[in-house]
Design a protein around this motif. Structure first.
Motif, mmCIF file in Angstrom:
data_model
loop_
_atom_site.group_PDB
_atom_site.id
_atom_site.type_symbol
_atom_site.label_atom_id
_atom_site.label_comp_id
_atom_site.label_asym_id
_atom_site.label_seq_id
_atom_site.Cartn_x
_atom_site.Cartn_y
_atom_site.Cartn_z
ATOM 1 N N GLY A 260 33.755 -81.046 -8.777
ATOM 2 C CA GLY A 260 34.355 -79.727 -8.935
ATOM 3 C C GLY A 260 34.006 -78.712 -7.861
ATOM 4 N N GLU B 87 31.209 -77.479 -6.750
ATOM 5 C CA GLU B 87 30.262 -76.458 -7.194
ATOM 6 C C GLU B 87 29.092 -76.289 -6.222
ATOM 7 O OE1 GLU B 87 30.746 -74.417 -10.019
ATOM 8 O OE2 GLU B 87 32.710 -75.320 -9.655
ATOM 9 N N VAL C 167 39.640 -70.432 -9.310
ATOM 10 C CA VAL C 167 38.759 -71.498 -9.789
ATOM 11 C C VAL C 167 39.345 -72.069 -11.067
ATOM 12 C CG1 VAL C 167 36.454 -72.012 -10.664
ATOM 13 C CG2 VAL C 167 36.740 -70.423 -8.739
ATOM 14 N N GLY D 218 37.575 -74.839 -12.829
ATOM 15 C CA GLY D 218 36.412 -75.119 -13.665
ATOM 16 C C GLY D 218 35.147 -74.724 -12.934
ATOM 17 N N GLY D 219 34.107 -74.334 -13.656
ATOM 18 C CA GLY D 219 32.877 -73.894 -13.014
ATOM 19 C C GLY D 219 33.077 -72.547 -12.349
ATOM 20 N N GLN E 97 33.388 -72.424 -8.640
ATOM 21 C CA GLN E 97 33.887 -72.592 -7.274
ATOM 22 C C GLN E 97 35.028 -73.603 -7.246
ATOM 23 O OE1 GLN E 97 29.684 -71.924 -4.821
ATOM 24 N NE2 GLN E 97 30.601 -73.954 -4.855
ATOM 25 N N SER E 98 35.792 -73.562 -6.169
ATOM 26 C CA SER E 98 36.856 -74.541 -5.938
ATOM 27 C C SER E 98 36.918 -74.819 -4.439
ATOM 28 C CB SER E 98 38.197 -74.005 -6.442
ATOM 29 O OG SER E 98 38.582 -72.862 -5.684
ATOM 30 N N ASP F 195 38.327 -79.625 -9.834
ATOM 31 C CA ASP F 195 38.168 -80.583 -10.935
ATOM 32 C C ASP F 195 38.881 -81.909 -10.675
ATOM 33 O OD1 ASP F 195 36.530 -78.878 -12.284
ATOM 34 O OD2 ASP F 195 38.101 -78.045 -13.557
HETATM 35 CA CA LIG Z 1 35.010 -75.987 -9.686
#
Ligand SMILES: [Ca+2]
Length: 198
Positions: A25, A27, A48, A50-51, A53-54, A166
């Motif tokens: 993901g 991160e 983003v 998930g989490g 960061q992307s 993700d």
């Molecule tokens: Ca992420």
């Protein structure tokens, strides 16, 4: 009774060992494994899935096959299948920027831009209404198809930007999955290994 238990356990181990899945993901600080032609790739917090960061990718050449390399799977054997998916983000329905998930076979996993050819991919550009999930599956149908690169292709004007997040990669046990900054190796569990455990 014990023999029944052992047989059931062996069946479970066999099924679990058939394929493995890696989630990634973006991160950390690692972005991509490489690129084709010219793509700018950076960790982002702007959009983003998930989490926190992307991955931000930006087309820097205007050519239709520019791609960021987001995973590499090596050690494939004839009949093996790799499944990959990631979320992509753009907000331009029917026009660029757009992203496709694509694949390339490489003869040398240390040289992703030498001796490569397209493995095909999902030609869908997505709705362009924010995040959507894109996926594809590849099968190794010949001995020469041992190393597969997963690409995020970005289309197609200079400055076009999109986001990726993700990612999920599923590959047979025995293959090695490389994601940015990490190597995930799944060893084959042989019948001898299983018997030795008892
Ligand atoms: Ca992420």
């Amino acid at each position: 009774m014990r023999s029944v238990f052992v047989v059931m356990l062996l069946l479970m181990v066999t099924q679990m060992a058939s394929a493995e899945t890696v989630l990634f993901g973006w991160e950390g600080t690692d972005t991509v494994l490489g690129e084709h032609i010219d793509v700018i790739a950076q960790i982002s917090t702007e959009h983003v899935h998930g989490g926190s960061q992307s991955l931000y990718i930006e087309e820097n050449s205007g050519k239709a096959t520019s791609a960021a390399f987001v995973a590499l799977i090596t050690g494939l054997q004839v009949g093996d299948t790799v499944d990959a998916e990631f979320w992509r983000y753009d907000t331009t329905p029917g026009s660029s920027p757009s992203v496709r998930i694509w694949g390339r076979w490489v003869s040398d996993p240390d040289s992703l831009n030498i001796n490569y050819w397209s493995a095909g991919g999902n030609s869908d550009y997505g709705p362009g209404t924010g995040w959507d999930l894109t996926s594809w599956s590849w099968e190794a149908t010949a001995d020469s198809l041992q190393n597969l690169v997963i690409e995020a292709r970005i289309y197609s004007a200079v400055g076009d930007a999109a986001w990726i997040d993700d990612m999920t990669i599923t590959a047979p046990t025995g293959a090695i999955i490389y994601v940015p900054g990490d190597v995930v190796a799944f060893e084959n569990t042989t019948w001898g290994d299983i018997k030795a455990a008892f």
